[in-house]
Design an enzyme around this catalytic site. Structure first.
Site, PDB file in Angstrom:
ATOM      1  N   ARG A  82       1.271 -40.157 -19.579  1.00  0.00           N
ATOM      2  CA  ARG A  82       0.485 -39.381 -20.551  1.00  0.00           C
ATOM      3  C   ARG A  82       1.284 -38.191 -21.063  1.00  0.00           C
ATOM      4  O   ARG A  82       1.207 -37.820 -22.234  1.00  0.00           O
ATOM      5  CB  ARG A  82      -0.834 -38.938 -19.912  1.00  0.00           C
ATOM      6  CG  ARG A  82      -1.820 -38.362 -20.918  1.00  0.00           C
ATOM      7  CD  ARG A  82      -3.200 -38.170 -20.319  1.00  0.00           C
ATOM      8  NE  ARG A  82      -3.186 -37.225 -19.213  1.00  0.00           N
ATOM      9  CZ  ARG A  82      -4.215 -37.019 -18.394  1.00  0.00           C
ATOM     10  NH1 ARG A  82      -5.348 -37.684 -18.551  1.00  0.00           N
ATOM     11  NH2 ARG A  82      -4.140 -36.139 -17.408  1.00  0.00           N
ATOM     12  N   LYS A 184      -2.569 -33.906 -24.057  1.00  0.00           N
ATOM     13  CA  LYS A 184      -2.830 -32.723 -23.232  1.00  0.00           C
ATOM     14  C   LYS A 184      -1.967 -31.555 -23.714  1.00  0.00           C
ATOM     15  O   LYS A 184      -1.055 -31.094 -23.030  1.00  0.00           O
ATOM     16  CB  LYS A 184      -2.581 -33.057 -21.762  1.00  0.00           C
ATOM     17  CG  LYS A 184      -3.574 -32.358 -20.858  1.00  0.00           C
ATOM     18  CD  LYS A 184      -3.669 -33.025 -19.513  1.00  0.00           C
ATOM     19  CE  LYS A 184      -4.286 -32.121 -18.467  1.00  0.00           C
ATOM     20  NZ  LYS A 184      -5.589 -31.575 -18.783  1.00  0.00           N
ATOM     21  N   GLU A 220     -16.312 -35.107 -25.169  1.00  0.00           N
ATOM     22  CA  GLU A 220     -16.048 -34.732 -23.771  1.00  0.00           C
ATOM     23  C   GLU A 220     -16.303 -33.243 -23.607  1.00  0.00           C
ATOM     24  O   GLU A 220     -16.821 -32.599 -24.514  1.00  0.00           O
ATOM     25  CB  GLU A 220     -14.633 -35.122 -23.374  1.00  0.00           C
ATOM     26  CG  GLU A 220     -13.532 -34.471 -24.219  1.00  0.00           C
ATOM     27  CD  GLU A 220     -12.133 -34.797 -23.706  1.00  0.00           C
ATOM     28  OE1 GLU A 220     -11.949 -35.005 -22.509  1.00  0.00           O
ATOM     29  OE2 GLU A 220     -11.210 -34.829 -24.536  1.00  0.00           O
TER      30      GLU A 220
HETATM   31  N1  PLP Z   1     -10.479 -34.231 -20.611  1.00  0.00           N
HETATM   32  C1  PLP Z   1      -9.809 -33.071 -20.715  1.00  0.00           C
HETATM   33  C2  PLP Z   1      -9.938 -32.318 -21.974  1.00  0.00           C
HETATM   34  C3  PLP Z   1      -9.033 -32.619 -19.644  1.00  0.00           C
HETATM   35  O1  PLP Z   1      -8.376 -31.462 -19.726  1.00  0.00           O
HETATM   36  C4  PLP Z   1      -8.965 -33.382 -18.470  1.00  0.00           C
HETATM   37  C5  PLP Z   1      -8.133 -32.951 -17.349  1.00  0.00           C
HETATM   38  O2  PLP Z   1      -7.054 -33.388 -17.134  1.00  0.00           O
HETATM   39  C6  PLP Z   1      -9.674 -34.580 -18.408  1.00  0.00           C
HETATM   40  C7  PLP Z   1     -10.421 -34.978 -19.496  1.00  0.00           C
HETATM   41  C8  PLP Z   1      -9.626 -35.437 -17.201  1.00  0.00           C
HETATM   42  O3  PLP Z   1      -8.423 -36.135 -17.126  1.00  0.00           O
HETATM   43  P1  PLP Z   1      -7.824 -36.605 -15.741  1.00  0.00           P
HETATM   44  O4  PLP Z   1      -8.868 -37.440 -15.108  1.00  0.00           O
HETATM   45  O5  PLP Z   1      -6.623 -37.378 -16.124  1.00  0.00           O
HETATM   46  O6  PLP Z   1      -7.528 -35.388 -14.969  1.00  0.00           O
HETATM   47  C1  COI Z   2      -7.357 -31.170 -14.833  1.00  0.00           C
HETATM   48  O1  COI Z   2      -8.404 -31.681 -14.453  1.00  0.00           O
HETATM   49  O2  COI Z   2      -6.279 -31.330 -14.244  1.00  0.00           O
HETATM   50  C2  COI Z   2      -7.346 -30.339 -16.021  1.00  0.00           C
HETATM   51  O3  COI Z   2      -6.282 -30.168 -16.561  1.00  0.00           O
HETATM   52  C3  COI Z   2      -8.607 -29.763 -16.495  1.00  0.00           C
HETATM   53  C4  COI Z   2      -8.618 -28.284 -16.591  1.00  0.00           C
HETATM   54  C5  COI Z   2      -8.377 -27.576 -15.316  1.00  0.00           C
HETATM   55  C6  COI Z   2      -7.768 -27.790 -17.701  1.00  0.00           C
END
Ligand code: PLP
Ligand code: COI
Length: 341
Positions: A82, A184, A220
């Site tokens: 990612r 991200k 989200e």
């Molecule tokens: N959506 C956003 C905007 C986020 O910042 C995160 C955090 O990483 C997620 C979703 C969840 O992603 P992940 O499950 O890969 O941590």
């Molecule tokens: C994560 O879940 O790792 C995120 O980046 C979400 C938040 C802390 C920015």
């Protein structure tokens, strides 16, 4: 190795400086070999691209101590993948995906004393990030970058841990169609600071963002994807090109379908349908699965039947299975759990 003297069970989601971090520099078209360092400060030009034009991105994953005393992390290859996708969209150089995983391993090993013990409820949050570091005044990408990883022990993202939270529907949009919502990038979080502070000032824990084009579909929150459960037990997760492809959400869909034998739908979700769901949760690395008890939208209130006291039964089952896999108690699909030491 002796663990640090920390009250692990009472940690929040805050930054605590640990002993070591990983740094690699990109210059003249190539990344250097990278190293573990102790200094947590960064010196850069006042005109660094990250400071002027926000050319920065990050990832988030966690290291866990298993019951049998190993230190593991969860699907780091997907964070590497990612970040590569994010870097391309921001005109940044890709940090090799295998090197990314190796660097995660190296920095967690170096900070072994900071990895919370099994059963403490805490984990070691790992934050890889990259930014344009040389001076850039015309609007263009930097030519020099720094890739770093720091770690910090954390507890639950939301105060109260597994207690359901109340969220609101934001009047602001998070991401435009064809914009940067699916990567991200730091800029996605900068724009969310005002909406999240407004939400907090109004007594809400988080914002639900709707799609910017029609404001009829669920996207989200600022830091997690949604997961809903229908009254007949189907798992529903919103599909959109402008939300982050959460690794937790993708893993939960596999857990639900392949391990728990549940029906899973990944599709557009209209806000109008939300009142008919039985359970709602926020899923992500930081959020794990945080149950949502209520959603407030202007003078409309949606209270889920699962209530404000505990997680609903289906979300609890997903939570127990996912965290069981992450902590090495339940065998997950091959390659999901990487042993660090
Ligand atoms: N959506 C956003 C905007 C986020 O910042 C995160 C955090 O990483 C997620 C979703 C969840 O992603 P992940 O499950 O890969 O941590
Ligand atoms: C994560 O879940 O790792 C995120 O980046 C979400 C938040 C802390 C920015």
């Amino acid at each position: 190795m002796a663990k640090k003297d920390i009250d692990w069970s009472n940690l929040g989601f805050d930054y605590l400086k640990t002993d070591y971090r990983y740094v690699s520099n990109f210059k003249d078209g190539a990344w250097d070999e990278g190293e573990i360092v102790t200094d947590n400060n960064i010196t850069m030009s006042e005109c660094a691209c990250v400071l002027q034009y926000a050319q920065t991105c990050f990832e988030g994953l966690k290291a866990y101590t298993t019951e049998d005393g190993r230190i593991v992390c969860f699907r780091p290859d997907l964070n590497a993948e990612r970040m590569a996708m994010t870097a391309k969209r921001l005109e940044m150089p890709v940090f090799d995906e295998k090197r990314f995983v190796d660097a995660v391993v190296e920095v967690v090993k170096a900070n072994e004393a900071w990895v919370p013990p099994f059963g403490s409820g805490a984990t070691l949050y790992i934050r890889p990030y990259m930014f344009g570091i040389n001076s850039v005044i015309g609007v263009k990408p930097a030519s020099e970058y720094q890739f770093r990883i720091f770690t910090t022990p954390v507890g639950p993202y939301f105060k109260g841990g597994a207690k359901p939270i109340v969220i609101t529907v934001s009047d602001f949009d998070r991401a435009a169609p064809h914009g940067t919502g699916n990567i991200k990038a730091g800029l996605n979080y900068a724009m969310s600071l005002h909406p999240i502070m407004e939400a907090h000032r109004n007594g809400f824990a988080e914002n639900m963002y709707l799609d910017a084009a029609t404001r009829t579909k669920v996207e989200e929150t600022g830091g997690a994807n949604f997961i809903f459960v229908t009254k007949d037990g189907t798992i529903v997760t919103p599909k959109s090109d402008s939300i982050l492809p959460s690794i937790t959400r993708r893993s939960l869909m596999t857990v639900a379908e392949d391990i728990l034998g549940m029906k899973v739908e990944h599709r557009e979700v209209y806000f109008d349908e939300v009142k008919d769901f039985a359970e709602c949760g926020l899923c992500g690395t930081a959020a794990v699965i945080s149950p949502v008890g209520k959603i407030v939208h202007g003078d409309q209130e949606i209270a889920f039947p699962s209530g404000m006291e505990e997680m609903g039964p289906t979300i609890k089952k997903l939570y127990d299975t996912l965290t069981g896999i992450q902590m090495g108690k339940i065998e997950g699909p091959e390659g999901w759990v990487k042993t660090i030491m």
